[in-house]
Design a protein around this motif. Structure first.
Motif, PDB file in Angstrom:
ATOM      1  N   LEU A 107      18.680  -2.346   3.780  1.00  0.00           N
ATOM      2  CA  LEU A 107      18.071  -2.644   2.474  1.00  0.00           C
ATOM      3  C   LEU A 107      16.662  -3.138   2.695  1.00  0.00           C
ATOM      4  CD1 LEU A 107      18.262  -2.969  -0.592  1.00  0.00           C
ATOM      5  CD2 LEU A 107      19.130  -5.289  -0.200  1.00  0.00           C
ATOM      6  N   ALA A 108      15.664  -2.422   2.109  1.00  0.00           N
ATOM      7  CA  ALA A 108      14.264  -2.839   2.178  1.00  0.00           C
ATOM      8  C   ALA A 108      13.839  -3.290   0.799  1.00  0.00           C
ATOM      9  CB  ALA A 108      13.378  -1.690   2.652  1.00  0.00           C
TER      10      ALA A 108
ATOM     11  N   ILE B  79      10.158   4.987  -5.592  1.00  0.00           N
ATOM     12  CA  ILE B  79      11.399   4.542  -4.948  1.00  0.00           C
ATOM     13  C   ILE B  79      12.383   5.701  -4.830  1.00  0.00           C
ATOM     14  CG2 ILE B  79      13.393   3.034  -5.252  1.00  0.00           C
ATOM     15  CD1 ILE B  79      11.532   0.952  -6.444  1.00  0.00           C
ATOM     16  N   SER B  80      12.435   6.533  -5.851  1.00  0.00           N
ATOM     17  CA  SER B  80      13.340   7.686  -5.784  1.00  0.00           C
ATOM     18  C   SER B  80      12.946   8.633  -4.652  1.00  0.00           C
ATOM     19  CB  SER B  80      13.331   8.428  -7.117  1.00  0.00           C
ATOM     20  OG  SER B  80      13.776   7.584  -8.148  1.00  0.00           O
ATOM     21  N   SER B  81      11.655   8.843  -4.550  1.00  0.00           N
ATOM     22  CA  SER B  81      11.212   9.740  -3.467  1.00  0.00           C
ATOM     23  C   SER B  81      11.438   9.112  -2.103  1.00  0.00           C
ATOM     24  CB  SER B  81       9.734  10.097  -3.659  1.00  0.00           C
ATOM     25  OG  SER B  81       8.939   8.934  -3.559  1.00  0.00           O
ATOM     26  N   ARG B  82      11.250   7.809  -2.017  1.00  0.00           N
ATOM     27  CA  ARG B  82      11.466   7.144  -0.730  1.00  0.00           C
ATOM     28  C   ARG B  82      12.930   7.171  -0.345  1.00  0.00           C
ATOM     29  NH1 ARG B  82       7.914   7.409   2.558  1.00  0.00           N
ATOM     30  NH2 ARG B  82       8.575   5.524   3.645  1.00  0.00           N
TER      31      ARG B  82
ATOM     32  N   GLY C 107       0.815  -1.215   0.000  1.00  0.00           N
ATOM     33  CA  GLY C 107       0.000   0.000   0.000  1.00  0.00           C
ATOM     34  C   GLY C 107       0.844   1.257   0.000  1.00  0.00           C
ATOM     35  N   THR C 108       1.958   1.183   0.650  1.00  0.00           N
ATOM     36  CA  THR C 108       2.873   2.321   0.670  1.00  0.00           C
ATOM     37  C   THR C 108       3.448   2.579  -0.699  1.00  0.00           C
ATOM     38  OG1 THR C 108       3.418   1.786   2.945  1.00  0.00           O
ATOM     39  CG2 THR C 108       4.900   3.275   1.809  1.00  0.00           C
ATOM     40  N   LEU C 109       3.719   1.505  -1.407  1.00  0.00           N
ATOM     41  CA  LEU C 109       4.222   1.668  -2.764  1.00  0.00           C
ATOM     42  C   LEU C 109       3.186   2.359  -3.646  1.00  0.00           C
ATOM     43  CD1 LEU C 109       6.068  -1.714  -3.452  1.00  0.00           C
ATOM     44  CD2 LEU C 109       7.079   0.551  -3.280  1.00  0.00           C
ATOM     45  N   ARG C 110       1.949   1.997  -3.444  1.00  0.00           N
ATOM     46  CA  ARG C 110       0.886   2.545  -4.294  1.00  0.00           C
ATOM     47  C   ARG C 110       0.475   3.967  -3.865  1.00  0.00           C
ATOM     48  NH1 ARG C 110      -2.712  -2.975  -4.171  1.00  0.00           N
ATOM     49  NH2 ARG C 110      -1.424  -4.201  -5.590  1.00  0.00           N
TER      50      ARG C 110
END
Length: 786
Positions: free
Chosen positions: A730-731, A711-714, A670-673
């Motif tokens: 590493l996640a 991913i870049s923003s994270r 959900g975090t990815l989305r």
């Protein structure tokens, strides 16, 4: 009954009449009654009264080729009046088929072409019977028709081709072979079967006897080496060889067999061979061969060396297959000492034929020169092995001996020396690489090692591959550098009630040295002892006696008796050994009953210092065991990260799928989305959170962001996050695509009460979730009513 034969034959062959035999007699018969054309005068001359003649044999030509049947003869009976009342009957060989008779006239004809070689004669029976009554008019008569032979068969040999042999150099007239031909014609009639032999091919070497067919040699000194095979054609002709006779031929293949008439001969008077000087004994130098035109055992040759300066160095033998002489080495060769050898070799036939010795001599000789070729040989030592003697007290660096080697080649290259260190691991010796002198690097001890075996290597400087090694045995000579000592440990005691002059111990000594004349030890006490005395037995032993009587354990339990032992070698070596004597209580017979503990320990060879050391060791070992046990009881504090090294690079793997996609903090699809999720929900993964199930905010339903942008923003957020771990982490995000906007359906992180949930949005998801919406909305309605 009269048988009239063929008229022309009778008229022309009167001798045949004389062979006629009367078969019967009776009424008168007229032989020529059937031939009225004869003059009456002649008819009266041949008239026979009261007597009938008949032929018992006729001759008939074979191979008759006329257009009509061949006339044989005529049967006529005296009872035949010519009125046609007589019938003639013919029986026997071929009657009715081959021979036919006219029953009215009695004429006999041959119906087929006859071959005398198939059947020479035929036996027939003739009879005349009455046609009216069928009864015989005369007895049955027998006659023979013999086939008259003509020369219609040529001679034939039993074989078309004969094979024969005769020794070469045979005398004229030597029998070779007899051939025989046969002729199917009649041998008793004329010359049709009389044969004559003649030679058509094979002259002038062979001849044949005309009557017997025996073939003989016709030429002397026929040599197999010039020509070995001959072909002879023999003819056999009938009619005694006259013109017009028939003939047959046969072929005889004649081979000249070998005799020892050719002596061996070398094709060259001298031969030149070469061989390396390093060739081993028994190796082949070369081969030579004497030619012999004979074959088989007549060509067997025996080779031998009859002269030359190389008789002792080389030998020769015969190859039984090729009949060559094989020259081999019998002794080692040395190019530097002799480079050329000369041999005189003789070849002799082993099987001689004394008939041809005049063609000899059956032997020949040739000169063989053998050259030894130079080979780069390894160095040669002057001796093998070397034995060097050195005294054990020789100082380090002293010269003890030397080895010598040289290059045996004509070039005489210089040689350098070295010691194979595998044979001198302790590096006790050294060698001068230039002159081969050997010296010691350390002092030697004969008592440690009496012999030292080393290997010295000699190497050509110009060719290091040419090396030779030689063993060097170094014997260490003895020097009297060791003092004698007790031969063993003695357990000596003296009784308290002992008397003066009592023998309490016999001692002996040993010495590690080896004097040439043997050991001679002397025993003495260092000082005058009031309690004991020593007596040297002068045989390398000594006896200890008491000097007084009465000893007391309470006063002194142990006595130490220093004994001086010296040898008689040069320089004299001596040592002082202490004999420990314990005082014990004994019975009347001198048997020990009790001794002090200290005396026993001393007798065992343990001093007080040794006992204290052993006790201290035992105490230290016990302390170590206790300390180790105490350390194991301490509770260890587990570190945050269990690792052999505190490495700050850590890879965290999350494998727990749980009850759904949003049931784990390690994996939040959900975090990815929804990248706009509040940062308040961040938790340190290396710290146990204070709230087990934190409140989850419902993510707004909107389009998913691109994963790469997320991913870049994270990554930027994590880099600026003060709550992030102090080291790299590493996640892993296993993005599965644009899933349901309803997020996880798992109930693991749902609110405590189900009443807070609203399910109206399920109806908006489509017909697939309509049934599910009806179930939950209906359930909520029922709950409110209740």
């Amino acid at each position: 009954m009269v048988i009239n034969s063929f008229l022309p034959l009778l008229l022309l062959s009167f001798p045949l009449l004389s062979s006629a035999v009367p078969l019967s007699s009776g009424s008168d018969g007229n032989l020529f009654g059937e031939f009225p054309s004869l003059p009456e005068k002649d008819r009266r001359i041949l008239h026979r009264s009261k007597r009938g003649w008949m032929w018992n044999q006729f001759f008939l030509l074979e191979e008759y080729a006329g257009p009509d049947f061949q006339y044989v003869g005529k049967l006529h009976s005296d009872q035949d009046r010519g009125d046609g009342t007589v019938k003639y009957i013919l029986n026997g060989d071929g009657a009715g088929s081959l021979f036919l008779i006219d029953e009215n006239s009695g004429d006999i004809h041959a119906t087929k072409r006859l071959d005398r070689e198939e059947k020479a004669y035929y036996t027939l029976r003739a009879q005349a019977v009455s046609k009216r009554t069928g009864r015989p008019l005369e007895p049955e008569s027998e006659f023979i028709i013999k086939i008259h032979d003509i020369n219609d068969n040529e001679p034939k040999f039993s074989k078309e081709t004969y094979v024969a042999s005769v020794p070469e150099m045979s005398d004229v007239g030597t029998f070779v072979l007899q051939v025989t031909a046969t002729d199917a014609d009649d041998e008793q009639y004329g010359n049709s079967a009389k044969l004559v032999y003649s030679i058509l091919q094979g002259q002038p070497y062979f001849s044949v006897e005309s009557e017997t067919g025996i073939i003989r040699t016709a030429l002397s000194n026929m040599n197999r080496e010039n020509r070995e095979k001959y072909q002879v054609v023999i003819q056999a002709k009938d009619m005694a060889g006259q013109m017009g006779g028939l003939s047959g031929t046969t072929t005889i293949n004649i081979t000249l067999t070998d005799v020892n008439d050719s002596p061996p001969r070398f094709p060259h008077s001298s031969y030149h061979l070469s061989v390396l000087e390093s060739a081993e004994i028994g190796s082949t130098v070369g081969r030579i061969k004497a030619n012999d035109a004979d074959i088989g055992e007549n060509a067997e040759i025996q080779y031998s060396i009859i002269d030359g300066d190389g008789q002792d160095v080389f030998s020769i033998s015969t190859d039984r297959i090729t009949q060559e002489g094989i020259i081999t080495i019998k002794k080692p060769l040395d190019y530097e000492s002799k480079r050329m050898y000369t041999l005189k070799v003789e070849a002799t036939n082993t099987h001689l034929d004394h008939r041809f010795l005049h063609l000899g001599p059956f032997k020949d000789s040739a000169t063989v020169k053998i050259t030894a070729q130079d080979v780069d040989e390894p160095p040669i030592f002057s001796r093998n092995p070397y034995i060097i003697e050195v005294h054990e007290d020789t100082a380090a660096g002293s010269f003890i001996g030397a080895v010598a080697a040289w290059d045996p080649d004509a070039a005489n290259h210089p040689v350098k020396y070295s010691i194979d260190r595998h044979t001198d691991l302790d590096r006790l010796f050294n060698i001068d690489s230039g002159n081969g002198s050997i010296s010691t690097l350390q002092s030697l001890d004969r008592e440690m090692s009496k012999w030292h075996n080393i290997s010295v290597v000699a190497t050509e400087i110009n060719n290091p591959r040419q090396t030779t090694r030689v063993p060097v045995f170094i014997k260490v000579l003895d020097v009297n550098d060791n003092a004698p000592e007790f031969a063993m440990f003695y357990e000596t005691f003296v009784c308290e009630n002992v008397k003066a002059g009592q023998l309490i111990q016999t001692i002996s000594a040993v010495d590690t040295d080896e004097p040439l004349v043997g050991h001679k030890f002397a025993f003495s006490l260092t000082t005058v002892n009031p309690n004991f005395t020593i007596l040297d037995n002068e045989d390398n032993t000594a006896r200890i006696f008491t000097k007084r009587s009465g000893f007391s354990r309470r006063e002194t339990s142990i006595y130490l008796l220093p004994v001086v032992i010296s040898d008689n070698d040069y320089p004299i070596q001596s040592s002082t050994s202490t004999l420990t004597i314990g005082v014990c209580a004994c019975d009347r017979d001198g048997n020990m009953k009790a001794c002090s503990a200290e005396a026993l320990l001393r007798s065992a060879g343990l001093s007080t210092g040794a006992l204290v050391a052993i006790l201290l060791c035992v105490i230290i070992l016990l302390m170590i065991v206790v300390l180790f046990a105490a350390l194991r009881r301490q509770k260890k504090k587990e570190p945050l990260i269990i690792s052999k090294e505190d490495v700050r690079d850590n890879v965290v793997s999350y494998n727990d799928e749980g009850g759904g996609e949003e049931d784990t903090q390690a994996f939040d699809i959900g975090t990815l989305r929804n990248p706009e999720v509040m940062d308040a929900n961040k938790l340190r993964r290396d710290i146990i959170p204070e709230m087990l199930f934190p409140f989850r905010r419902t993510s707004p339903i909107k389009d998913n962001a691109d994963v790469r942008d997320f991913i870049s923003s994270r990554l930027q957020d994590n880099d600026a996050d003060p709550t992030a771990p102090p080291y790299d982490s590493l996640a892993t995000y296993a993005y599965e695509g644009n899933g349901s906007l309803a997020e996880s359906l798992s109930s693991l992180e749902s609110a405590a009460t189900e009443g807070d949930q609203e399910y109206d949005y399920l109806s908006n998801w489509g017909p697939q979730f309509k049934k599910l919406a009806d179930m939950y909305i209906g359930k909520d309605t029922d709950t409110d009513i209740a």
